[in-house]
Motif scaffolding. Structure first.
Motif, mmCIF file in Angstrom:
data_model
loop_
_atom_site.group_PDB
_atom_site.id
_atom_site.type_symbol
_atom_site.label_atom_id
_atom_site.label_comp_id
_atom_site.label_asym_id
_atom_site.label_seq_id
_atom_site.Cartn_x
_atom_site.Cartn_y
_atom_site.Cartn_z
ATOM 1 N N LYS A 197 6.708 -7.393 -102.989
ATOM 2 C CA LYS A 197 7.676 -8.435 -102.647
ATOM 3 C C LYS A 197 8.584 -8.758 -103.836
ATOM 4 O O LYS A 197 9.798 -8.947 -103.674
ATOM 5 C CB LYS A 197 6.938 -9.694 -102.175
ATOM 6 C CG LYS A 197 6.240 -9.535 -100.823
ATOM 7 C CD LYS A 197 5.487 -10.801 -100.451
ATOM 8 C CE LYS A 197 4.760 -10.644 -99.114
ATOM 9 N NZ LYS A 197 5.660 -10.624 -97.956
ATOM 10 N N ILE A 198 7.999 -8.819 -105.019
ATOM 11 C CA ILE A 198 8.789 -9.118 -106.219
ATOM 12 C C ILE A 198 9.816 -8.027 -106.480
ATOM 13 O O ILE A 198 10.992 -8.310 -106.744
ATOM 14 C CB ILE A 198 7.850 -9.289 -107.436
ATOM 15 C CG1 ILE A 198 7.069 -10.601 -107.314
ATOM 16 C CG2 ILE A 198 8.641 -9.268 -108.741
ATOM 17 C CD1 ILE A 198 5.946 -10.747 -108.317
ATOM 18 N N ILE A 199 9.390 -6.779 -106.399
ATOM 19 C CA ILE A 199 10.300 -5.660 -106.654
ATOM 20 C C ILE A 199 11.389 -5.581 -105.583
ATOM 21 O O ILE A 199 12.547 -5.270 -105.872
ATOM 22 C CB ILE A 199 9.501 -4.343 -106.743
ATOM 23 C CG1 ILE A 199 8.627 -4.358 -108.002
ATOM 24 C CG2 ILE A 199 10.440 -3.135 -106.765
ATOM 25 C CD1 ILE A 199 7.611 -3.247 -108.049
ATOM 26 N N SER A 200 11.027 -5.877 -104.329
ATOM 27 C CA SER A 200 12.019 -5.865 -103.261
ATOM 28 C C SER A 200 13.108 -6.893 -103.511
ATOM 29 O O SER A 200 14.274 -6.687 -103.166
ATOM 30 C CB SER A 200 11.355 -6.142 -101.909
ATOM 31 O OG SER A 200 10.485 -5.101 -101.546
ATOM 32 N N LEU A 201 12.743 -7.999 -104.133
ATOM 33 C CA LEU A 201 13.707 -9.071 -104.368
ATOM 34 C C LEU A 201 14.467 -8.887 -105.674
ATOM 35 O O LEU A 201 15.692 -8.978 -105.709
ATOM 36 C CB LEU A 201 12.992 -10.421 -104.376
ATOM 37 C CG LEU A 201 13.886 -11.657 -104.499
ATOM 38 C CD1 LEU A 201 14.863 -11.730 -103.342
ATOM 39 C CD2 LEU A 201 13.044 -12.920 -104.550
ATOM 40 N N PHE A 202 13.753 -8.595 -106.763
ATOM 41 C CA PHE A 202 14.370 -8.551 -108.084
ATOM 42 C C PHE A 202 14.734 -7.147 -108.552
ATOM 43 O O PHE A 202 15.473 -7.000 -109.526
ATOM 44 C CB PHE A 202 13.422 -9.180 -109.119
ATOM 45 C CG PHE A 202 13.259 -10.660 -108.985
ATOM 46 C CD1 PHE A 202 14.273 -11.522 -109.383
ATOM 47 C CD2 PHE A 202 12.095 -11.206 -108.471
ATOM 48 C CE1 PHE A 202 14.121 -12.903 -109.279
ATOM 49 C CE2 PHE A 202 11.934 -12.577 -108.359
ATOM 50 C CZ PHE A 202 12.951 -13.431 -108.754
ATOM 51 N N ALA A 278 10.293 -17.331 -110.899
ATOM 52 C CA ALA A 278 9.479 -17.345 -109.677
ATOM 53 C C ALA A 278 8.065 -17.785 -110.015
ATOM 54 O O ALA A 278 7.578 -17.575 -111.130
ATOM 55 C CB ALA A 278 9.459 -15.966 -109.015
ATOM 56 N N LEU A 279 7.420 -18.385 -109.028
ATOM 57 C CA LEU A 279 6.011 -18.764 -109.124
ATOM 58 C C LEU A 279 5.205 -17.887 -108.179
ATOM 59 O O LEU A 279 5.559 -17.737 -107.004
ATOM 60 C CB LEU A 279 5.829 -20.239 -108.740
ATOM 61 C CG LEU A 279 4.396 -20.719 -108.491
ATOM 62 C CD1 LEU A 279 3.568 -20.641 -109.770
ATOM 63 C CD2 LEU A 279 4.401 -22.134 -107.933
ATOM 64 N N CYS A 280 4.116 -17.314 -108.695
ATOM 65 C CA CYS A 280 3.219 -16.502 -107.882
ATOM 66 C C CYS A 280 1.875 -17.218 -107.787
ATOM 67 O O CYS A 280 1.297 -17.595 -108.807
ATOM 68 C CB CYS A 280 3.016 -15.121 -108.512
ATOM 69 S SG CYS A 280 4.540 -14.198 -108.792
#
Length: 348
Positions: A197-202, A278-280
């Protein structure tokens, strides 16, 4: 082996640990060759959860006694009777079945977790909300609610080990264990959900981006980080030149043994949010369940949350101004419009 050399007369030897299936039979034969004194070797597996061991001991769901000796069974039943006055069963069976019961119980719980995560991943793709789906299926008394919580997979010292052990036992006897292999594959995949999800966004390069992590232990109530999804997430973000701020009520010391000064550790859960992108959320500690949302918004550079434990309601968080991604909440990042502001360049 040392115990058997010193017993003066008949004794009952009890194995509490999770051992390879067939251990009782093998040990009984080997010990019998070392002494002429009679003994009984009993398999009595424990079912204690990390963080709840004392409570589980005093209030067990069941007691498993693995023995073919009526005398040994009677002695252990008398020993455990005070702990099952609430009607929970004492089940006597052969030792091999008792050993298998321990593995099968953990494998079954792991199977339930992998199943609900599989459904959650489909929900993300199809636009359904796993929280609604979960309520819909778990209200069926044949299914129930226990261990059907979507998240980042199972970790710790028991479930992964026991699932893998059953797979290998099957291989040893020529059985491929298709279901158990699938359980493991789904779990291995699920642990990297937040990374995807992080890579898809950033994007692939996280240089200059700062990420806050709430939680490092594989579950609340323990400092155990074995097989925790936090390990993989931290390693991946570091490998992509991202910066990490981590908070956990108990597990920071164990985390330091792995990552040293590569990440920043915080004893306070809000200070670490200052200027993060971002917060995970990786562990469902109680302290994270009702945070000060306004304080979070003031501190974070970008109000983006990747919630690996579905602690919050999507509508509430988005209504407050967060961009919120849970597990199986019907929001695949690949289908979303660009949510980052135009100033995508960040300072290292």
């Amino acid at each position: 082996y040392e115990i058997i050399r010193y017993i003066p007369d008949y004794r009952i030897i009890v194995i509490k640990s999770t051992v390879p299936i067939g251990t009782n039979s093998r040990l009984s034969n080997e010990l019998a060759r070392l002494t002429e004194i009679p003994f009984d070797l009993v398999s009595n597996p424990e079912f204690l959860k990390e963080g709840c061991a004392i409570e589980d001991f005093f209030r067990p769901d069941r007691i498993i006694i693995g023995t073919t000796s009526p005398n040994a069974a009677a002695v252990l039943q008398e020993l455990y009777d005070p702990f099952v006055r609430n009607g929970k069963p004492i089940i006597v069976m052969d030792p091999t079945s008792a050993e298998m019961t321990k593995y099968a119980a953990n494998a079954m719980l792991g199977t339930k977790i992998s199943f609900i995560n599989e459904i959650a991943n489909l929900c993300d793709l199809l636009g359904a909300d796993i929280n609604n789906v979960r309520r819909g299926i778990c209200s069926d008394i044949r299914i129930g609610y226990h261990f059907l919580y979507p998240g980042l997979g199972f970790g710790g010292s028991c479930f992964p080990k026991d699932v893998q052990a059953l797979i290998r036992i099957g291989e040893t006897h020529g059985y491929p264990g298709w279901l158990l292999r699938a359980v493991k594959q789904v779990n291995d995949h699920q642990k990297f959900t937040l990374q995807r999800k992080i890579i898809s966004l950033f994007g692939e390069d996280l240089t200059g981006l700062h990420f806050a992590l709430w939680g490092a232990a594989f579950k609340p109530g323990t400092d155990d980080i074995r097989e925790s999804p936090a390990i993989g997430l931290i390693s991946d973000i570091l490998s992509r030149s991202g910066h990490l701020h981590v908070h956990d009520p108990q597990a920071l010391e164990n985390l330091k043994k792995i990552f040293g000064n590569q990440i920043q550790y915080y004893q306070e859960m809000y200070q670490m949010l200052e200027n993060v992108d971002a917060l995970c959320i990786l562990t469902e500690w109680a302290v994270y369940r009702n945070p000060d949302i306004e304080k979070m918004l003031q501190l974070m550079r970008r109000p983006i949350i990747f919630d690996g434990r579905n602690l919050y309601e999507c509508a509430k968080m988005t209504g407050k101004g967060f961009t919120y991604f849970g597990i199986g909440r019907g929001h695949p990042i690949a289908s979303l419009p660009q949510i980052l502001d135009e100033e995508l360049i960040v300072e290292p």
